[in-house]
Motif scaffolding. Structure first.
Motif, short mmCIF file in Angstrom:
data_model
loop_
_atom_site.label_atom_id
_atom_site.label_comp_id
_atom_site.label_asym_id
_atom_site.label_seq_id
_atom_site.Cartn_x
_atom_site.Cartn_y
_atom_site.Cartn_z
N VAL A 217 36.93 120.13 80.22
CA VAL A 217 37.47 120.96 79.14
C VAL A 217 36.46 121.08 78.00
O VAL A 217 36.27 122.17 77.43
CB VAL A 217 38.80 120.39 78.65
N ALA A 218 35.82 119.96 77.65
CA ALA A 218 34.86 119.99 76.53
C ALA A 218 33.66 120.88 76.85
O ALA A 218 33.14 121.56 75.95
CB ALA A 218 34.39 118.57 76.21
N THR A 219 33.24 120.90 78.09
CA THR A 219 32.04 121.67 78.46
C THR A 219 32.35 123.13 78.72
O THR A 219 31.71 124.03 78.15
CB THR A 219 31.38 121.04 79.70
N TYR A 220 33.32 123.38 79.59
CA TYR A 220 33.57 124.74 80.06
C TYR A 220 34.54 125.54 79.19
O TYR A 220 34.67 126.75 79.39
CB TYR A 220 34.10 124.70 81.50
N PHE A 221 35.21 124.88 78.26
CA PHE A 221 36.12 125.61 77.38
C PHE A 221 35.68 125.49 75.92
O PHE A 221 35.35 126.49 75.29
CB PHE A 221 37.55 125.11 77.56
N ARG B 210 40.19 139.25 76.18
CA ARG B 210 38.93 138.55 76.45
C ARG B 210 39.18 137.08 76.75
O ARG B 210 38.59 136.51 77.68
CB ARG B 210 38.00 138.67 75.24
N PHE B 211 40.06 136.46 76.00
CA PHE B 211 40.36 135.05 76.23
C PHE B 211 41.07 134.86 77.56
O PHE B 211 40.79 133.90 78.29
CB PHE B 211 41.21 134.51 75.08
N ARG B 212 41.97 135.74 77.90
CA ARG B 212 42.69 135.64 79.16
C ARG B 212 41.73 135.76 80.34
O ARG B 212 41.83 135.01 81.32
CB ARG B 212 43.77 136.72 79.22
N ARG B 213 40.77 136.69 80.26
CA ARG B 213 39.77 136.83 81.33
C ARG B 213 38.86 135.61 81.39
O ARG B 213 38.49 135.13 82.48
CB ARG B 213 38.95 138.10 81.09
N PHE B 214 38.51 135.06 80.23
CA PHE B 214 37.65 133.88 80.19
C PHE B 214 38.34 132.66 80.81
O PHE B 214 37.72 131.92 81.60
CB PHE B 214 37.27 133.59 78.74
N VAL B 215 39.61 132.45 80.49
CA VAL B 215 40.34 131.32 81.05
C VAL B 215 40.47 131.44 82.55
O VAL B 215 40.28 130.46 83.30
CB VAL B 215 41.73 131.21 80.38
N ARG B 216 40.75 132.64 83.03
CA ARG B 216 40.87 132.85 84.47
C ARG B 216 39.54 132.57 85.18
O ARG B 216 39.51 131.99 86.28
CB ARG B 216 41.35 134.27 84.75
N LEU B 217 38.44 132.98 84.55
CA LEU B 217 37.14 132.75 85.14
C LEU B 217 36.80 131.27 85.20
O LEU B 217 36.29 130.76 86.22
CB LEU B 217 36.07 133.51 84.34
N GLN B 218 37.07 130.53 84.12
CA GLN B 218 36.73 129.11 84.09
C GLN B 218 37.62 128.30 85.03
O GLN B 218 37.16 127.36 85.67
CB GLN B 218 36.87 128.58 82.66
N GLU B 219 38.89 128.65 85.11
CA GLU B 219 39.78 127.92 86.00
C GLU B 219 39.43 128.15 87.47
O GLU B 219 39.81 127.34 88.33
CB GLU B 219 41.23 128.35 85.75
N GLY B 220 38.71 129.21 87.78
CA GLY B 220 38.29 129.48 89.15
C GLY B 220 37.08 128.70 89.58
O GLY B 220 36.69 128.78 90.75
N ARG B 221 36.46 127.93 88.69
CA ARG B 221 35.31 127.12 89.07
C ARG B 221 35.74 126.02 90.04
O ARG B 221 36.84 125.48 89.93
CB ARG B 221 34.67 126.48 87.83
N PRO B 222 34.85 125.65 90.97
CA PRO B 222 35.23 124.60 91.94
C PRO B 222 35.45 123.24 91.29
O PRO B 222 36.15 122.40 91.86
CB PRO B 222 34.04 124.59 92.90
N GLU B 223 34.84 123.00 90.12
CA GLU B 223 35.03 121.71 89.46
C GLU B 223 36.48 121.46 89.06
O GLU B 223 36.93 120.31 88.98
CB GLU B 223 34.13 121.61 88.22
N PHE B 224 37.22 122.53 88.78
CA PHE B 224 38.60 122.39 88.33
C PHE B 224 39.58 122.24 89.48
O PHE B 224 40.72 121.79 89.26
CB PHE B 224 39.00 123.59 87.47
#
Length: 436
Positions: free
Chosen positions: A44-48, A126-140
């Motif tokens: 969360v600290a890094t990707y958000f 913009r925030f909604r698209r950003f959250v969707r993109l970050q949650e799609g990372r394999p790390e999550f």
């Protein structure tokens, strides 16, 4: 051989061995869960938090409200983990305790954080698209941001369980014993403060919901500073005529009776009009009938200095719950009155109360609906509007833990209801203090 082996075993040594095994198992669990916890904090600290700060997708105030002291909590975990990996449990946890205030701050901001996340996901494209993109990372994996935000509060509860178990299974002659005992006590105190903050936030949500249900000028501010206990439909048995269904809201110091607005009302359909407010400090509760636990429900008598209120419920379980809640509210209110806690009187806003005459008297319908704010004199019974003392908080927390959820009473019609009403009206004429 067996006898000599049994004699050779020492119970004290066996107990110490069991303690040592439990201590090692607890220490290993604390270390492994701390590593996973730090990993999720870092995601969360890094990707958000870090990327949102660099991109400026959210304003600084919105970002701070959303994440609170997340990065500081992450830093505290980074400081603790090397101590745990080196086996210095007491020293590491003792150095970690000054950071517990961060968890209290995080708990106080939790409700605003959830609200901000919902608003931004709804309004900020913009925030909604950003959250969707970050949650799609394999790390999550399959984790979402809303699942990760409560992580520090969940970890605090784990800290309490693990550190307390670690202290209990550490011998008194161990160099870590005093440090672990002190850390367990400080963590437990922090958990209690966080729990109280959560209870207050839930209570504030109930008060906002109830205030939205109450319409009319006389209903403004009625719920401020109070603790909500329960709500539901009950039948008010008058001296003459049929019982009338009314919605009751029970708070820590008052019982509010409300009447539903007409469903075809242009502006206030679906809301309730406040009809009376009864101070629980002056209430005497009695169960008139319904002791046998049969299917017919029962009748409760609430006696006030100038009025006796008869409340009927056709559900026996609901009647018992109301009797329990009313008993609790009366004991809380009378306890504060007997204790002479006058400091609470200064926290009352005059406009948040109906007039004493309106509360305690029973006049004509047109007169009773004319509520006026209190004057300059403040009665002691109305000083119970703000229950901020820790003793009342603990009592209310105990009550809420025993009540899984609220249930509303049901009003039925037919022969059973009419027979109960006739019996209640006959008993009402025998009760003292009843005005026509």
């Amino acid at each position: 051989m067996e006898r000599s082996g049994a004699i050779g075993r020492c119970p004290v040594q066996e107990q110490r061995a069991r303690w040592e095994r439990k201590r090692a198992r607890t220490a290993r669990e604390l270390l492994e869960t701390e590593r996973r916890y730090q990993e999720q904090l870092g995601l969360v600290a890094t990707y958000f938090v870090g990327i949102l700060r660099a991109k400026g997708t959210l304003r600084p105030a919105e970002r701070q409200t959303l994440f609170g002291p997340w990065e500081l909590i992450y830093g505290a975990s980074q400081e603790l983990l090397p101590y745990l990996e080196g086996g210095h449990w007491g020293q590491g946890l003792e150095s970690f305790c000054p950071h517990l205030e961060l968890y209290t701050q995080f708990a106080a901001n939790a409700e605003r954080s959830r609200t901000t996340l919902q608003e931004q996901l709804k309004k900020n494209k913009r925030f909604r698209r950003f959250v969707r993109l970050q949650e799609g990372r394999p790390e999550f994996g399959s984790l979402h941001l809303q699942d990760l935000l409560p992580l520090p509060l969940q970890r605090l509860q784990q800290y309490e369980n693990l550190v307390m178990a670690l202290a209990e299974n550490t011998g008194p002659h161990s160099p870590d014993h005093q440090q672990l005992t002190r850390a367990a006590r400080l963590i437990s105190e922090t958990v209690q403060r966080v729990h109280s903050i959560g209870q207050k936030q839930k209570n504030d949500q109930h008060l906002q919901r109830i205030q939205a249900l109450l319409s009319g000028r006389q209903a403004k501010g009625l719920t401020s500073g109070r603790w909500f206990l329960r709500q539901g439909w009950l039948l008010v048995v008058p001296p003459r005529g049929e019982p009338r269904p009314r919605m009751f809201f029970l708070f820590s110091d008052v019982l509010l009776m409300a009447k539903p607005r007409p469903p075809l009302h242009l502006l206030q359909s679906g809301t309730f009009a406040c009809r009376a407010l009864y101070p629980m400090a002056q209430c005497q509760l009695q169960r008139v009938f319904g002791h046998s636990g049969g299917p017919c429900g029962g009748l409760l008598s609430l006696s006030f200095p100038h009025e006796t209120l008869l409340l009927m419920c056709t559900d026996q379980e609901e009647l018992l719950r109301w009797h329990h809640s009313l008993t609790l509210a009366i004991s809380l209110a009378q306890h504060l009155v007997l204790a002479g806690n006058e400091s609470l009187l200064n926290e009352i806003q005059p406009n948040s109360m109906l007039s004493e005459e309106y509360i305690l008297s029973r006049g004509s319908r047109s007169w009773r609906e004319k509520a006026t704010p209190c004057g300059g004199r403040r009665s002691l019974s109305y000083g119970l509007a703000s229950l901020s003392c820790w003793s009342c908080l603990m009592l209310l927390c105990l009550w809420e833990s025993s009540q899984a959820h609220l249930r509303s009473g049901t009003v039925i019609s037919g022969l059973l209801l009419s027979s109960l009403a006739k019996e209640a009206q006959g008993l009402q004429t025998q009760l003292p203090g009843q005005q026509s």
